[in-house]
Design a protein around this motif. Structure first.
Motif, PDB file in Angstrom:
ATOM      1  N   VAL A 102       0.841  -1.202   0.000  1.00  0.00           N
ATOM      2  CA  VAL A 102       0.000   0.000   0.000  1.00  0.00           C
ATOM      3  C   VAL A 102       0.881   1.258   0.000  1.00  0.00           C
ATOM      4  N   ILE A 103       1.886   1.272   0.911  1.00  0.00           N
ATOM      5  CA  ILE A 103       2.764   2.443   1.018  1.00  0.00           C
ATOM      6  C   ILE A 103       3.470   2.710  -0.309  1.00  0.00           C
ATOM      7  N   PHE A 104       3.994   1.642  -0.897  1.00  0.00           N
ATOM      8  CA  PHE A 104       4.727   1.796  -2.153  1.00  0.00           C
ATOM      9  C   PHE A 104       3.797   2.332  -3.242  1.00  0.00           C
ATOM     10  N   ASN A 105       2.557   1.799  -3.255  1.00  0.00           N
ATOM     11  CA  ASN A 105       1.598   2.244  -4.272  1.00  0.00           C
ATOM     12  C   ASN A 105       1.323   3.738  -4.157  1.00  0.00           C
ATOM     13  N   LEU A 106       1.054   4.184  -2.892  1.00  0.00           N
ATOM     14  CA  LEU A 106       0.741   5.598  -2.701  1.00  0.00           C
ATOM     15  C   LEU A 106       1.957   6.475  -3.035  1.00  0.00           C
ATOM     16  N   LEU A 107       3.149   6.006  -2.580  1.00  0.00           N
ATOM     17  CA  LEU A 107       4.364   6.786  -2.827  1.00  0.00           C
ATOM     18  C   LEU A 107       4.684   6.876  -4.313  1.00  0.00           C
ATOM     19  N   SER A 108       4.596   5.718  -4.984  1.00  0.00           N
ATOM     20  CA  SER A 108       4.959   5.746  -6.406  1.00  0.00           C
ATOM     21  C   SER A 108       3.967   6.579  -7.198  1.00  0.00           C
ATOM     22  N   ASN A 109       2.660   6.510  -6.779  1.00  0.00           N
ATOM     23  CA  ASN A 109       1.676   7.388  -7.424  1.00  0.00           C
ATOM     24  C   ASN A 109       2.065   8.859  -7.243  1.00  0.00           C
ATOM     25  N   ALA A 110       2.395   9.197  -5.986  1.00  0.00           N
ATOM     26  CA  ALA A 110       2.703  10.596  -5.672  1.00  0.00           C
ATOM     27  C   ALA A 110       3.912  11.087  -6.470  1.00  0.00           C
ATOM     28  N   VAL A 111       4.966  10.249  -6.481  1.00  0.00           N
ATOM     29  CA  VAL A 111       6.180  10.636  -7.213  1.00  0.00           C
ATOM     30  C   VAL A 111       5.862  10.767  -8.687  1.00  0.00           C
ATOM     31  N   LYS A 112       5.081   9.787  -9.178  1.00  0.00           N
ATOM     32  CA  LYS A 112       4.789   9.731 -10.604  1.00  0.00           C
ATOM     33  C   LYS A 112       4.073  11.002 -11.069  1.00  0.00           C
ATOM     34  N   PHE A 113       3.118  11.500 -10.222  1.00  0.00           N
ATOM     35  CA  PHE A 113       2.311  12.636 -10.671  1.00  0.00           C
ATOM     36  C   PHE A 113       2.882  13.998 -10.261  1.00  0.00           C
ATOM     37  N   THR A 114       3.971  13.958  -9.495  1.00  0.00           N
ATOM     38  CA  THR A 114       4.526  15.247  -9.053  1.00  0.00           C
ATOM     39  C   THR A 114       5.563  15.745 -10.085  1.00  0.00           C
ATOM     40  N   PRO A 115       5.373  16.923 -10.589  1.00  0.00           N
ATOM     41  CA  PRO A 115       6.315  17.442 -11.581  1.00  0.00           C
ATOM     42  C   PRO A 115       7.663  17.803 -10.932  1.00  0.00           C
ATOM     43  N   ALA A 116       8.633  17.996 -11.753  1.00  0.00           N
ATOM     44  CA  ALA A 116       9.979  18.308 -11.265  1.00  0.00           C
ATOM     45  C   ALA A 116       9.940  19.538 -10.378  1.00  0.00           C
ATOM     46  N   GLY A 117      10.665  19.442  -9.271  1.00  0.00           N
ATOM     47  CA  GLY A 117      10.704  20.565  -8.339  1.00  0.00           C
ATOM     48  C   GLY A 117       9.629  20.457  -7.279  1.00  0.00           C
ATOM     49  N   GLY A 118       8.794  19.449  -7.427  1.00  0.00           N
ATOM     50  CA  GLY A 118       7.715  19.279  -6.450  1.00  0.00           C
ATOM     51  C   GLY A 118       8.177  18.512  -5.225  1.00  0.00           C
ATOM     52  N   VAL A 119       7.258  18.345  -4.315  1.00  0.00           N
ATOM     53  CA  VAL A 119       7.575  17.695  -3.038  1.00  0.00           C
ATOM     54  C   VAL A 119       6.542  16.608  -2.724  1.00  0.00           C
ATOM     55  N   VAL A 120       7.051  15.454  -2.309  1.00  0.00           N
ATOM     56  CA  VAL A 120       6.153  14.414  -1.765  1.00  0.00           C
ATOM     57  C   VAL A 120       6.414  14.346  -0.271  1.00  0.00           C
ATOM     58  N   ASP A 121       5.359  14.639   0.501  1.00  0.00           N
ATOM     59  CA  ASP A 121       5.521  14.750   1.951  1.00  0.00           C
ATOM     60  C   ASP A 121       4.787  13.593   2.632  1.00  0.00           C
TER      61      ASP A 121
END
Lengths: 126, 622
Positions: free
Chosen positions: B518-537
């Motif tokens: 679950v964690i990996f899914n949410l994280l990879s989604n977040a990274v995938k959709f965050t444009p360069a310079g963005g932040v995943v918190d």
């Protein structure tokens, strides 16, 4: 490279080609069997250092072939790794419990394959 | 059993009592009426007999006495001679009277001065001119004043009743002829008037004193019967109609008697004829006995008849009752056998019809129950079969999935293997173009592999085949690992990943591998959709007894119209589709896995500002 002999048991032609090429390129000698029966014959005849055993085979399956190897004094101590496309949950535990010395699920990562083979050959009392 | 016998007895007694009462009443009333009339008839008949006897006795006595009186009147004519010659002539005349009239026992002649001049008797010596003075005696005085005199009855020689009769000589200065009359005949006459065996007759004078009676002692003692009711009545009303002169009186001993009397007018005597009631009504008593006997006989007959009748009446009722009781206790095939064609027969018929209907409906009920039971059994059987089929289908599905997985993995092994061999340049260099192609093959193969894995996972979850391997594990470590796993990609994409876990967030209980998934899914989604310079918190906190993990990105956000379907299978946002990666199964799988752990998963998102996905797990202290 130590040039250990590795028996590859695989009924799929392409996969056989992949494993053979990778192992040879990495410095191992290979024996090839496409059936369980042939695998037992070759193992008995040549006494390879390691066996990579597919499980789903045309005649006897990998588990039975393992049983025959273990039953024969000459082949009983040869390490056998299960390399199988049976990768459902619980399969790893099932094969290890059946007596395989290791388990690699297909699709196999080449790096993992090489590292695992190396580990078992190195661990073979050298 | 007692309960069924009791009403039967009651009915019988009811019927019996009614019939017996009716019969008894009829017989008694008829008997009493008959007795009354025969009593009246007997009384009338007896009275007539008694009266007739009394009458004839009285008439006989009167007749004889009148004969005597006529003789005396003839003897009382003045003599042709005077002096002694006259006396001799009179004496001669008296002698001739004795010859004609036997009742006269003595005759005497008193002269006008009341002195006796002649006395003659058949048994004694005649005395002429005795000169005895009778001038003061009642017979002389009353004969002179009333022409005739009857004296009281008296007894000669102890028991022979006599009466003194005096007749005056016609013409002034005449004498009186006195006669002593033997009344023995009166007794004989009255005795002859008796009736029956216990009946008797008697006569009394005008004062009630006995003249004659079968019991001579009573007569000798001059018993007065005036105290007896019938005598008193006769004395009081001498002119009474003889028809009513019959009455019930009493004798001297108090015994009830049927009494009739006749008055002898010239003498003032009364002749009574009586009979004790016991004898008078003896025939009546027999009639009473006969009636009583008849009554008893008829009563017995009535009882027997009514018992029989009641039995006959009650038996069908009883059999109806018995049958009804049997039917009531469940013997529905019970029928009443009644041959009579009366109301009871009709009742029994109705009863039988009712029982038949009951039996019929019961049978059909049983049949229906049987039918339904059979249907139910069939349905159960079908259900069981369906269950087995479903089980088999589920097994088939599992086998199919395993086979599919196996068959897909086998070629993938070759594809990915050869690609890696090429990528690792195991057999020589690649030019730039070739390398990029190999990368594409690798990523496509990996995508295919993750697709296979997700489909397998999801179908297992759907089938309820996923068994969580629950154990305490470190959530903090899992989060760190997840971050490590996406870091390479994030660095490449120019995305910063930050992890902040609260100090009290560490060990939780659950399936570590699934939570990591679950964690990996949410994280990879977040990274995938965050444009360069963005932040995943990534943050982890403990709130209200549950651990809350949030993954916030600074991506494009999710359009409101996609909110509904974001957790559904094979649903991807336009952004996801544009990325060309992801299976559309990750969030659906994550949601199910979190729910399996008893947690919740949701998100907040605003277009253009990013999304925050949150899931919770129940906090279980290690």
């Amino acid at each position: 490279m130590a040039g250990e002999q590795i028996l590859v048991v695989e009924d799929n032609e392409k996969n056989m080609k992949l494993f053979r090429d990778v192992l040879q390129a990495t410095g191992y000698r290979t024996l090839e069997a496409t059936t369980g029966g042939r695998a037992v014959e070759l193992a008995t005849e040549h006494g390879p250092d390691l066996v990579l055993m597919d499980v789903q085979l045309p005649d006897i399956n990998g588990l039975e072939a393992l049983g025959r190897l273990r039953a024969d004094e000459r082949t009983a101590s040869i390490p056998v790794l299960a390399v199988t496309a049976q990768a459902m949950q619980g399969d790893r535990e099932r094969f290890l419990a059946a007596g395989f010395d290791g388990y690699l699920s297909k699709p196999v990562s080449i790096a993992d394959l090489v590292a695992t083979v190396q580990h078992h050959c190195d661990g073979r009392g050298r | 059993m007692e309960a069924t016998a009791r009403p039967h007895r009651r009915l019988i007694w009811k019927y019996t009592t009614v019939v017996v009462a009716l019969v008894a009443a009829a017989i008694v009333s008829v008997g009493l009426t008959e007795l009354y009339f025969s009593y009246q008839d007997s009384k009338r008949a007896l009275t007539r007999v008694e009266r007739d006897k009394a009458y004839s006795a009285a008439a006989s006595i009167e007749q004889q006495m009148q004969d005597v009186v006529r003789e005396l009147e003839a003897a009382a004519q003045p003599t042709a001679e005077t002096g002694m010659a006259g006396l001799a002539e009179r004496n001669q005349e008296f002698r001739s009277v004795f010859g004609r009239e036997k009742l006269v026992s003595q005759l005497s002649y008193l002269d006008a001065a009341g002195e006796e001049r002649v006395r003659a008797s058949p048994l004694e010596i005649d005395r002429i001119d005795s000169g005895i003075d009778f001038s003061r005696s009642a017979k002389f005085i009353r004969a002179r004043t009333e022409q005739r005199y009857f004296g009281r009855v008296y007894f000669q020689h102890g028991s022979q009743p006599h009466i003194t009769v005096a007749v005056a000589e016609p013409g002034a200065g005449g004498g009186v002829v006195v006669a002593e009359i033997d009344l023995t005949f009166v007794r004989q006459v009255v005795d002859r008037a008796r009736i029956g065996t216990a009946g008797y007759g008697y006569a009394v004078d005008s004062r009630g004193e006995l003249i004659t009676h079968p019991n001579i002692n009573l007569v000798l003692r001059h018993t007065n019967f005036a105290s007896l009711p019938q005598v008193r009545a006769a004395l009081r009303a001498p002119a009474q109609d003889p028809a009513e002169a019959a009455t019930i009186g009493r004798d001297q001993d108090g015994t009830k008697v049927l009494s009739a009397f006749q008055t002898i007018e010239s003498l003032g005597w009364h002749v009574f004829v009586e009979e004790p009631l016991s004898e008078a009504f003896a025939p009546l008593e027999a009639a009473i006995w006969r009636t009583a006997l008849l009554l008893v006989a008829f009563l017995v007959l009535a009882i027997a008849t009514s018992v029989l009748l009641a039995r006959r009446l009650v038996r069908p009722i009883e059999s109806i009752q018995t049958a009804a009781a049997k039917i009531g206790s469940g013997a529905l095939n019970q029928r009443i056998e009644i041959a009579s064609h009366d109301e009871l027969g009709a009742l029994a018929e109705e009863f039988n019809r009712m029982a038949a209907r009951l039996q019929e409906s019961y049978a059909s009920l049983e049949q229906k129950v049987e039918e339904r039971t059979r249907e139910l059994a069939t349905a159960l059987g079908e259900l069981d079969k369906k269950g087995r089929e479903l089980e088999a289908a589920s097994l088939h599905k599992s086998e199919f999935l395993a086979n599919m997985s196996h068959e897909l993995r086998t070629p993938l092994n070759a594809i990915l293997g050869f690609s890696q061999v090429l990528r690792e340049r195991l057999f020589g260099e690649l030019n730039e173009k070739q390398e990029s192609y190999v990368d594409d093959i690798l990523s496509s193969g990996n995508h295919l592999l993750s697709l296979i894995n997700d489909v397998l996972d999801l179908s297992k979850v759907e089938a309820g085949e996923v068994e969580l391997e629950v154990a305490p594990f470190s959530l903090r470590e899992s989060l760190e690992r997840g971050v490590v796993m996406v870091r390479e990609r994030a660095l490449k994409d120019g995305v910063q990943v930050a992890l902040a876990a609260a100090p009290d967030v560490d060990i939780v209980t659950g399936d570590e591998r699934r939570i990591r998934q679950v964690i990996f899914n949410l994280l990879s989604n977040a990274v995938k959709f965050t444009p360069a310079g963005g932040v995943v918190d990534v943050r982890a906190t403990q709130v209200d007894g549950e651990v809350r993990v949030s993954v916030a990105d600074t991506g494009p956000g999710i359009a409101p119209e996609d909110h509904e379907r974001i957790f559904e299978e094979f649903q991807q946002t336009d952004a996801g589709v544009a990325h060309g990666e992801g299976t559309g199964l990750g969030l659906a799988l994550s949601k199910r896995l979190v729910q399996l752990h008893g947690g919740r998963i949701w998100f907040d998102s605003e277009l253009g500002k990013g999304s925050t996905f949150v899931f919770t797990l129940p906090a279980r202290p290690a």
